[in-house]
Scaffold this motif. Structure first.
Motif, PDB file in Angstrom:
ATOM      1  N   GLN A 646       0.798  -1.220   0.000  1.00 33.56           N
ATOM      2  CA  GLN A 646       0.000   0.000   0.000  1.00 33.56           C
ATOM      3  C   GLN A 646       0.835   1.278   0.000  1.00 33.56           C
ATOM      4  O   GLN A 646       0.337   2.346  -0.306  1.00 33.56           O
ATOM      5  N   MET A 647       2.108   1.163   0.323  1.00 34.37           N
ATOM      6  CA  MET A 647       2.934   2.361   0.183  1.00 34.37           C
ATOM      7  C   MET A 647       3.514   2.466  -1.216  1.00 34.37           C
ATOM      8  O   MET A 647       4.149   3.447  -1.561  1.00 34.37           O
ATOM      9  N   GLY A 648       3.280   1.450  -2.026  1.00 34.36           N
ATOM     10  CA  GLY A 648       3.756   1.503  -3.406  1.00 34.36           C
ATOM     11  C   GLY A 648       5.080   0.815  -3.624  1.00 34.36           C
ATOM     12  O   GLY A 648       5.786   1.116  -4.572  1.00 34.36           O
ATOM     13  N   SER A 649       5.392  -0.114  -2.745  1.00 34.71           N
ATOM     14  CA  SER A 649       6.658  -0.826  -2.876  1.00 34.71           C
ATOM     15  C   SER A 649       6.406  -2.239  -3.403  1.00 34.71           C
ATOM     16  O   SER A 649       5.317  -2.784  -3.257  1.00 34.71           O
ATOM     17  N   PHE A 650       7.423  -2.808  -3.995  1.00 35.43           N
ATOM     18  CA  PHE A 650       7.387  -4.231  -4.285  1.00 35.43           C
ATOM     19  C   PHE A 650       7.429  -4.979  -2.957  1.00 35.43           C
ATOM     20  O   PHE A 650       7.763  -4.403  -1.924  1.00 35.43           O
ATOM     21  N   VAL A 651       7.079  -6.302  -3.013  1.00 41.24           N
ATOM     22  CA  VAL A 651       6.964  -7.038  -1.752  1.00 41.24           C
ATOM     23  C   VAL A 651       7.780  -8.329  -1.780  1.00 41.24           C
ATOM     24  O   VAL A 651       7.996  -8.906  -2.846  1.00 41.24           O
ATOM     25  N   PRO A 652       8.217  -8.782  -0.595  1.00 35.92           N
ATOM     26  CA  PRO A 652       8.990 -10.017  -0.537  1.00 35.92           C
ATOM     27  C   PRO A 652       8.084 -11.240  -0.665  1.00 35.92           C
ATOM     28  O   PRO A 652       7.681 -11.828   0.331  1.00 35.92           O
ATOM     29  N   ALA A 653       7.747 -11.600  -1.876  1.00 35.26           N
ATOM     30  CA  ALA A 653       6.897 -12.761  -2.134  1.00 35.26           C
ATOM     31  C   ALA A 653       7.044 -13.116  -3.595  1.00 35.26           C
ATOM     32  O   ALA A 653       7.517 -12.314  -4.381  1.00 35.26           O
ATOM     33  N   LYS A 654       6.631 -14.335  -3.918  1.00 35.18           N
ATOM     34  CA  LYS A 654       6.683 -14.720  -5.327  1.00 35.18           C
ATOM     35  C   LYS A 654       5.530 -14.078  -6.080  1.00 35.18           C
ATOM     36  O   LYS A 654       5.689 -13.603  -7.199  1.00 35.18           O
ATOM     37  N   GLU A 655       4.371 -14.059  -5.423  1.00 35.87           N
ATOM     38  CA  GLU A 655       3.213 -13.394  -5.999  1.00 35.87           C
ATOM     39  C   GLU A 655       2.396 -12.850  -4.851  1.00 35.87           C
ATOM     40  O   GLU A 655       2.326 -13.473  -3.802  1.00 35.87           O
ATOM     41  N   ALA A 656       1.780 -11.709  -5.076  1.00 29.64           N
ATOM     42  CA  ALA A 656       0.920 -11.191  -4.013  1.00 29.64           C
ATOM     43  C   ALA A 656      -0.235 -10.423  -4.625  1.00 29.64           C
ATOM     44  O   ALA A 656      -0.053  -9.631  -5.540  1.00 29.64           O
ATOM     45  N   ASP A 657      -1.424 -10.727  -4.129  1.00 24.77           N
ATOM     46  CA  ASP A 657      -2.599  -9.969  -4.537  1.00 24.77           C
ATOM     47  C   ASP A 657      -3.180  -9.433  -3.234  1.00 24.77           C
ATOM     48  O   ASP A 657      -3.580 -10.197  -2.360  1.00 24.77           O
ATOM     49  N   ILE A 658      -3.185  -8.131  -3.103  1.00 20.26           N
ATOM     50  CA  ILE A 658      -3.487  -7.550  -1.800  1.00 20.26           C
ATOM     51  C   ILE A 658      -4.795  -6.769  -1.837  1.00 20.26           C
ATOM     52  O   ILE A 658      -4.929  -5.805  -2.593  1.00 20.26           O
ATOM     53  N   GLY A 659      -5.752  -7.213  -1.036  1.00 20.51           N
ATOM     54  CA  GLY A 659      -6.974  -6.439  -0.857  1.00 20.51           C
ATOM     55  C   GLY A 659      -6.653  -5.282   0.068  1.00 20.51           C
ATOM     56  O   GLY A 659      -6.156  -5.482   1.165  1.00 20.51           O
ATOM     57  N   ILE A 660      -6.944  -4.073  -0.398  1.00 23.45           N
ATOM     58  CA  ILE A 660      -6.534  -2.898   0.358  1.00 23.45           C
ATOM     59  C   ILE A 660      -7.201  -2.857   1.736  1.00 23.45           C
ATOM     60  O   ILE A 660      -8.406  -3.055   1.855  1.00 23.45           O
ATOM     61  N   VAL A 661      -6.411  -2.637   2.763  1.00 28.50           N
ATOM     62  CA  VAL A 661      -6.972  -2.597   4.122  1.00 28.50           C
ATOM     63  C   VAL A 661      -6.976  -1.160   4.648  1.00 28.50           C
ATOM     64  O   VAL A 661      -6.125  -0.360   4.272  1.00 28.50           O
ATOM     65  N   ASP A 662      -7.962  -0.853   5.489  1.00 31.71           N
ATOM     66  CA  ASP A 662      -8.049   0.514   6.019  1.00 31.71           C
ATOM     67  C   ASP A 662      -7.164   0.708   7.247  1.00 31.71           C
ATOM     68  O   ASP A 662      -6.704   1.806   7.516  1.00 31.71           O
ATOM     69  N   ARG A 663      -6.947  -0.371   7.978  1.00 31.36           N
ATOM     70  CA  ARG A 663      -6.100  -0.288   9.161  1.00 31.36           C
ATOM     71  C   ARG A 663      -5.379  -1.596   9.368  1.00 31.36           C
ATOM     72  O   ARG A 663      -5.914  -2.654   9.034  1.00 31.36           O
TER      73      ARG A 663
END
Ligand code: ADP
Ligand code: MG
Length: 870
Positions: A646-663
């Motif tokens: 959510q900060m706009g960075s790549f992530v340490p994973a092979k694949e990631a699909d992230i549902g945006i969280v509010d907190r």
């Protein structure tokens, strides 16, 4: 009766106006402190305490520091939590009639200090102003070293507004807070602020300040900028806190505030929210244990080349975004650089040559800069054309737009380059830093200065011939100026027009009318040149000051570029991938890793893990597994991956699909949090209560060993009902690690709850941690094996194994049903009974028993012993 001397009266008057500050009172080449101030300063700075006659019977305690090193001492005092008021001499003591005029010209405080030595270059230093009452809270804050100023507010019930206040302050981490009575009187908030943030606190109350006068003050401060009023329309709390902030700045910084050019307003809901303990628990800025940057997330993530980039990266980490388009726009740029490593290296090479434009331009605007600062600015600006052309050739819209918005500041470069020499000296008061050719007047003064020197050399020749004294010399010293030196043996040859200046042991010194005229030319020209250089410098400073908006904007864009470039570098170096983002509430990570743990475990490979969460069948994961299996790591890595995405960075994973969280909320069980000195169960429960109150369906909850801080049954019951509440009412995605195996029964009882466990295997006496997260549960805790690994002595381990098998022997072991081990309370009771039994036996006085009594006693003891065994 004795009375204070006039100077001490002057001192007292100033001290009375600055009661909360240590007063640095300028006397000649020193800043002196008196009375209580002197005692404090001598202790804090470890300098000698002396005394000075002050007119009273007893001497006034005094200590002082030389003026040219004052800045360092001031910084040290401020760093130790003091405010320092600096009082200058406003006229030349040599020329003053009577008492020298003095005035306090600035007040240095923890939140306003700009001395580079006192600041961390990659961290903003914020001064915050809080206005808080029963109906809402406003926070405005400023970084005096960069000129950025922000404001935000919250209106609502006091519980919610105090939450808002603590969350925001936890993010801003101000070094100083200005607050009103409403805040100071709230003991609960104040104590949290003191423990978690520890700022310098000023109480400022100004009852005459209302919303209208506040807005007027703000508008005036921002030179009538109409946007300010629009932005603050209806934002009473923001306006009042901002106007107090401005008032305080004016009181302490006097008129050095031109670098603060804009008031930026934001809504707290614009960003992902995290409370202070979440930030702490995820070890974003510092580690829990040693509170160091190394080993914290930022330590891995910050590969920025400039201080501006470093500060912005911190902001991005503190304020992850909620908007997919915005996040993707950052990710597009990061991806571009990951895919074009050569371009990235070129950009980073250039950025390395760029100085802190934000702080430099603030220094220039507040008038406390040197020619070196200007050279640094020039050097930074000189990089822009090349940078712009690289970005222009990238064919990525975002980067091209960034390039277009970046003002190349050609005019500034030109004027700086024409005016300031390549490697200027530190001082601007001694000249020698303005390029020749930039001012005709200066060039003329300089040449008449150097011509004068030639004339003097010619004069020496001429006088030698005229007098016939071969050893005649024209010399110079600071005190006497120019002179003609004649040794004693030649005195008879001195002509009549020589006028005696000084007598030495072996020679006499003279001057002539001609020498005096030449001297005036040389010395006068040099002095005038120095003066003129300073004037040119000031003009240049004023010119730059007018370009401040442009400079600040370019600085900001460079910071963005630097941040993006840094993130790309981290991504390539650590094998991060671009996350996808969704609004379906699904978090799906394949082969996720913890970026910090994987970096610190040497020689071992980090075992990646998958996770699937949503708001339906896979909502709440109950994670069991032995001690040290990796439960906490797995949960934190999930939170960090979401945060990074959510900060706009790549992530340490092979694949990631992230549902945006509010907190993101995290609660790490009390036992894991001892280092903070807040192991109390109360703190744990307060945090859980906050989570339950503020979490929504869109939040991510990390609950690590909740309930551990109390006895087994209490803890288990609380954990149980918390899980039920989350599953039935909040429906937030939750990771819940626990050592209460009983909780795994919940899987079949409520929708959305699933059990996971982290595999570990017993191999002989050892335990091997496989670190793989799988469906299912385990009741094995391998505590004794872990104790053995930790080096507890063999006999003790053996005995523990015996006790364990004794305890377990009394129960049937069943993998599918939860295993009920005797808990601590039961064990305690058993011990108590045993002790009681042994005491009874020991106290029997066999000699005094009749046979029948003995038989009865024996009977009852046997019965007790049998009871004890059951
Ligand atoms: P738990 O919370 O289950 O007691 P932790 O998460 O604290 O365990 O992990 C303990 C240690 O195990 C960590 O400090 C780390 O060194 C190591 N570890 C954890 N997860 C992994 C992993 N996936 N791969 C390799 N080592 C790990
Ligand atoms: Mg743990």
């Amino acid at each position: 009766m004795s009375q204070l001397t006039p100077m001490m009266q002057q001192y007292m008057a100033m001290k009375n106006q600055n009661k909360d500050s240590l007063l640095f009172f300028r006397m000649g080449d020193f800043y002196e402190m008196f009375f209580e101030d002197a005692k404090i300063a001598s202790r804090e700075l470890e300098i000698a305490l002396t005394g000075r006659d002050c007119g009273l019977d007893e001497k006034a305690p005094m200590c002082g520091v030389p003026h040219h090193v004052a800045e360092t001492y001031i910084s040290r005092l401020v760093d130790k939590g003091h405010k320092v008021a600096v009082c200058e001499q406003m006229e030349d003591p040599a020329l003053a009639k009577g008492l020298v005029k003095r005035q306090v010209t600035r007040i240095v405080t923890p939140g306003t200090i700009i001395d580079p030595g006192a600041l961390d270059e990659k961290t903003n230093n914020f001064l915050a102003s809080v206005y808080f009452d029963d109906y809402g809270a406003g926070i405005s804050y400023v970084d005096n070293s960069t000129g950025e100023m922000f404001t935000t507010e919250f209106i609502g019930e006091i519980e919610n507004s105090s939450r808002f206040l603590l969350d925001e302050l936890g993010k801003i981490m101000p070094s100083e807070i200005i607050c009103n009575n409403g805040l100071v009187d709230n003991k609960k908030i104040m104590s949290t602020i003191k423990v978690k943030i520890d700022p310098y606190i000023n109480l400022v109350e100004d009852p005459s300040l209302n919303i209208d006068s506040s807005l007027k003050l703000i508008e005036e401060f921002f030179d009538g900028d109409p946007n300010v009023r629009n932005r603050l329309k209806g934002k009473v709390y923001s306006a009042i806190s901002a106007s107090r902030l401005i008032g305080y700045l004016k009181d302490t910084q006097f008129n050095r505030l031109e670098h603060i050019m804009e008031l930026q307003h934001y809504e707290p809901q614009q960003y992902m929210l995290m409370d202070i303990s979440t930030r702490t628990n995820l070890e974003i800025h510092e580690t829990l244990r040693s509170r160091e940057r190394k080993g914290a997330l930022i330590g891995i993530l910050d590969k920025t080349q400039t201080a501006m980039g470093g500060r912005l990266l911190k902001k991005w980490l503190e304020q992850p975004l909620l908007d997919r388009t915005q996040i993707n726009s950052r990710l597009d740029m990061v991806e571009f650089f990951v895919d074009n490593p050569i371009t990235l290296d070129e950009v980073r090479e250039i950025l390395r040559e760029v100085y802190d434009i934000e702080r430099l331009s603030s220094k220039i605007a507040t008038g406390n800069c040197t020619a070196r600062d200007m050279a640094a600015l020039r050097q930074s600006i000189s990089q822009l054309p090349q940078l712009k052309s690289i970005l222009d050739s990238t064919e990525l819209d975002n980067l091209q737009r960034l390039q277009e918005e970046m003002d190349p500041l050609d005019d500034l470069y030109k004027i700086l380059n024409e005016t300031i020499i390549d490697d200027p000296p530190l001082s601007v008061k001694e000249g020698g830093f303005i390029k020749s050719g930039s001012s005709q007047e200066l060039d003329e003064l300089r040449s008449s200065g150097s011509m004068g020197k030639e004339w003097l050399a010619q004069l020496e020749q001429k006088e030698r011939q005229r007098t016939g004294i071969k050893t005649l010399k024209v010399g110079y010293n600071r005190v006497m100026g120019y002179y003609i030196d004649i040794t004693k043996t030649n005195l008879s040859l001195v002509p009549d027009d020589y006028i005696r200046k000084q007598t030495l042991a072996n020679s006499e010194r003279y001057y002539t009318e001609e020498l005096k005229r030449l001297e005036e030319k040389v010395v006068g020209a040099e002095e005038k040149a120095v003066q003129l250089e300073y004037e040119i410098f000031q003009e240049l400073r004023d010119y730059i000051k007018k370009q401040l908006t442009r400079l600040q904007k370019t600085g900001k864009l460079l910071a963005v570029l630097d941040c993006i470039g840094g993130l790309a570098k981290v991504a390539s170096a650590n094998g991060f991938t671009r996350p996808k983002l969704n609004n379906r509430g699904v978090i799906s990570i394949r082969e996720g890793r913890h970026p910090v743990v994987e970096a610190v475990i040497e020689h071992q490979l980090f075992v990646p893990n998958d996770i699937e969460m949503d708001n339906r069948e896979n909502m709440l994961h109950i994670i069991t597994g032995p001690n040290m299996a990796g439960k906490s790591t797995f949960m934190r890595q999930t939170a960090i991956i979401v945060l990074l995405a959510q900060m706009g960075s790549f992530v340490p994973a092979k694949e990631a699909d992230i549902g945006i969280v509010d907190r993101i909320f995290t609660r790490i069980g009390a036992s894991d949090n001892l280092s903070q000195g807040e192991s109390t169960f109360m703190v744990e429960m307060t945090e859980v209560s906050n989570i339950l109150r503020y979490a929504t369906k869109h939040s991510l909850l990390i609950l690590d060993e909740v309930g551990r801080g109390t006895s087994t049954y209490d803890g288990l019951s609380i954990a149980w009902s918390v899980i039920e509440h989350i599953a039935d009412h909040i429906k937030a995605k939750t990771l819940f690690a626990t050592h209460y195996h009983e909780l795994t029964q919940l899987e079949s009882k409520a929708r959305g709850i699933v059990n996971y466990t982290i595999l570990a295997e017993e191999r002989g006496e050892d335990v091997v941690f496989l670190r793989k997260v799988v469906r299912g549960s385990t009741s094995q805790s391998f505590g004794i094996q872990v104790a053995r690994l930790a080096g507890i002595r063999r006999e003790i381990i053996q005995r523990a194994n015996e006790i364990l098998s004794m305890i377990e022997g009394s129960h049937t072991f069943n993998l599918h049903k939860p295993v009920m081990k005797p808990n601590q309370k039961q064990l305690d009771l058993l011990d108590y009974k045993k002790d009681f039994f042994i005491d009874r036996v020991k106290n029997v006085e066999v000699n005094q028993l009749t046979p029948i009594e003995a038989l009865n006693l024996l009977n009852s003891l046997v019965e007790d012993a049998r009871n004890l065994k059951e």
